[in-house]
Design an enzyme around this catalytic site. Structure first.
Site, PDB file in Angstrom:
ATOM      1  N   LYS A 236      -9.173   9.980 -17.631  1.00  0.00           N
ATOM      2  CA  LYS A 236      -9.458  10.646 -18.905  1.00  0.00           C
ATOM      3  C   LYS A 236      -8.252  10.519 -19.846  1.00  0.00           C
ATOM      4  CE  LYS A 236     -13.311  11.702 -16.831  1.00  0.00           C
ATOM      5  NZ  LYS A 236     -13.524  12.850 -15.991  1.00  0.00           N
TER       6      LYS A 236
ATOM      7  N   ARG B 202       0.819  -1.218   0.000  1.00  0.00           N
ATOM      8  CA  ARG B 202       0.000   0.000   0.000  1.00  0.00           C
ATOM      9  C   ARG B 202       0.850   1.263   0.000  1.00  0.00           C
ATOM     10  NH1 ARG B 202      -1.436   1.663   4.789  1.00  0.00           N
ATOM     11  NH2 ARG B 202      -2.188  -0.300   5.619  1.00  0.00           N
TER      12      ARG B 202
ATOM     13  N   ASP C 181      -8.308  21.560 -10.496  1.00  0.00           N
ATOM     14  CA  ASP C 181      -8.585  20.327 -11.235  1.00  0.00           C
ATOM     15  C   ASP C 181      -8.112  20.576 -12.666  1.00  0.00           C
ATOM     16  OD1 ASP C 181      -9.757  18.325 -12.848  1.00  0.00           O
ATOM     17  OD2 ASP C 181     -11.416  18.052 -11.433  1.00  0.00           O
TER      18      ASP C 181
ATOM     19  N   TYR D 239     -16.623  20.362 -11.488  1.00  0.00           N
ATOM     20  CA  TYR D 239     -17.195  19.006 -11.615  1.00  0.00           C
ATOM     21  C   TYR D 239     -18.213  18.775 -10.493  1.00  0.00           C
ATOM     22  CZ  TYR D 239     -16.794  13.858 -12.079  1.00  0.00           C
ATOM     23  OH  TYR D 239     -17.017  12.527 -12.259  1.00  0.00           O
TER      24      TYR D 239
END
Ligand SMILES: *Cc1c(COP(=O)(O)O)cnc(C)c1O
Length: 392
Positions: free
Chosen positions: A210, A60, A185, A113
């Site tokens: 994206k 992790r 962003d 967003y």
């Protein structure tokens, strides 16, 4: 990288996309980094189990696979450090939770967003963090909205669905003068076209789902931070237990190598389609900052090196039924959320505003232009316009 390649600062952006994050000491002599599937990491003795004694301690907390992509994104964003998150939205929530505490105030642009707004008005509100939404076209006037408790300004430029540009350097100057951080962003432009940290932002978030991944088959987010906030970002990311599976990191890393040529092509194709749409009587207005007619064009031209393939069109007085019929009639443009892949997509835009109003004179459609031939995409739009004809 070989020794004569160490100084990448003089190399152009396409070269950096190919070279970055490929340190053979980390990834071996292979062109692509190894995909390390790991939870447990073994230590040669107990002393080596002390924190920091061994580079890798637990799956992790990092592997050569995650290190490769994090290093690449840090270089491309000119960041102190980068963490990987299991989605773009988790990168947004991690950034907000890293910076904000109970009693703090957040300024959030009205065009971000929608799920980012939702975090602010639900989770952050529950934790005692207040949010004020603001007009994204405000520049230095944002100073008048700052309160003594304002700890962060969150922006997305251009904004989701409506594509207004925000003057990030002006916002950053006003925020930093009052001791607040700037979170951006950067999914639309990617660091290939815009590096927010070079323009005053403290954090740059990408939905790597994206353009970074680019093939509509991966969920991943990247959170790049400058030295002012890097420790807080790294700690919060660690505390939340976030990590990304190695196969998805591998795919994002693979996408990165071709992101430049895809973006260059998708920018050109989208502009070709947009110029055609601008001449159509059905289209009232284009929402695309790289078009000279756009109100945000000057800021886009000043700050960004290119534009991606995502933009909006406002249909002149169309009814909801007519909009539906047009979208249903498209063949090459798929109906689907997300974007940044190789395929073209269309959605009806549901615009939610609280600080400003959005009255564009008709419904808005968001288009994502992929890697198909622009002429074929234009033919697809044309046949759907023709098919709906004189529908009311
Ligand atoms: C898609 C998107 C996100 C969220 O990314 P996911 O990977 O879908 O969680 C965040 N910001 C913007 C601007 C986006 O378009």
């Amino acid at each position: 990288m070989s020794s004569h390649d160490e100084d990448g600062s003089k190399q152009g952006p396409a070269t950096r996309l190919v070279r970055t994050g490929r340190d053979p000491a980390l990834t071996g002599p292979f062109v692509n980094p190894p995909v390390v599937h790991a939870s447990t990491v073994l230590f040669p003795n107990v002393d080596m189990m002390a924190p920091g004694a061994q580079k890798y301690a637990y799956g992790r907390r990092g592997t050569p696979t995650s290190d490769g992509l994090e290093t690449a994104i840090s270089e491309l964003e000119n960041a102190e450090g980068t963490v990987l998150c299991p989605s773009g939205l988790s990168a947004v929530s991690t950034a907000l939770l890293a910076i904000l505490s109970a009693g703090d105030h957040l300024l959030m642009a009205d065009n971000v967003y929608e799920p980012a707004r939702h975090i602010a008005v639900t989770t952050l509100a529950r934790l005692g963090i207040r949010t004020t939404f603001f007009d994204p076209t405000l520049g230095s006037e944002i100073a008048s909205l700052m309160e003594p408790e304002t700890k962060a300004v969150y922006v997305e430029s251009p904004g989701s669905l409506t594509f207004e540009m925000t003057d990030i350097p002006a916002i950053a100057a006003a925020a930093h003068a009052r001791g607040a951080y700037v979170l951006t962003d950067n999914t639309w432009a990617t660091p290939y076209f815009f590096k927010p940290l070079d323009h005053g932002a403290d954090i740059s978030i990408q939905a790597g789902t994206k353009y970074l991944s680019g093939h509509s088959d991966v969920m991943i987010g990247t959170l790049a931070a400058n030295d002012a906030v890097w420790k807080a970002v790294k700690n919060t990311h660690g505390n939340l237990g976030l990590c990304v599976g190695p196969d998805d990191i591998y795919l994002a890393n693979r996408g990165l190598r071709t992101m430049g040529i895809r973006l260059d092509r998708q920018m050109q194709s989208a502009l070709t389609v947009a110029r055609w749409l601008e001449q159509r009587p059905e289209v009232k207005r284009l929402l695309h900052p790289a078009m000279p007619s756009d109100p945000g064009h000057a800021i886009w031209k000043r700050d960004m090196k290119g534009a991606s393939g995502l933009f909006g069109i406002v249909m002149d007085g169309w009814s909801e039924d007519k909009t539906k019929a047009f979208l249903n009639g498209l063949g090459l443009f798929g109906l689907g959320y997300s974007w940044g892949g190789f395929e073209s997509l269309a959605i009806p835009a549901k615009i939610h505003r609280t600080a400003t109003s959005w009255e564009a004179g008709g419904p808005t459609i968001r288009l994502h232009v992929g890697l198909e031939e622009p002429a074929d995409l234009i033919a697809d739009l044309e046949q759907s316009f023709a098919r709906i004809g004189n529908l009311a």
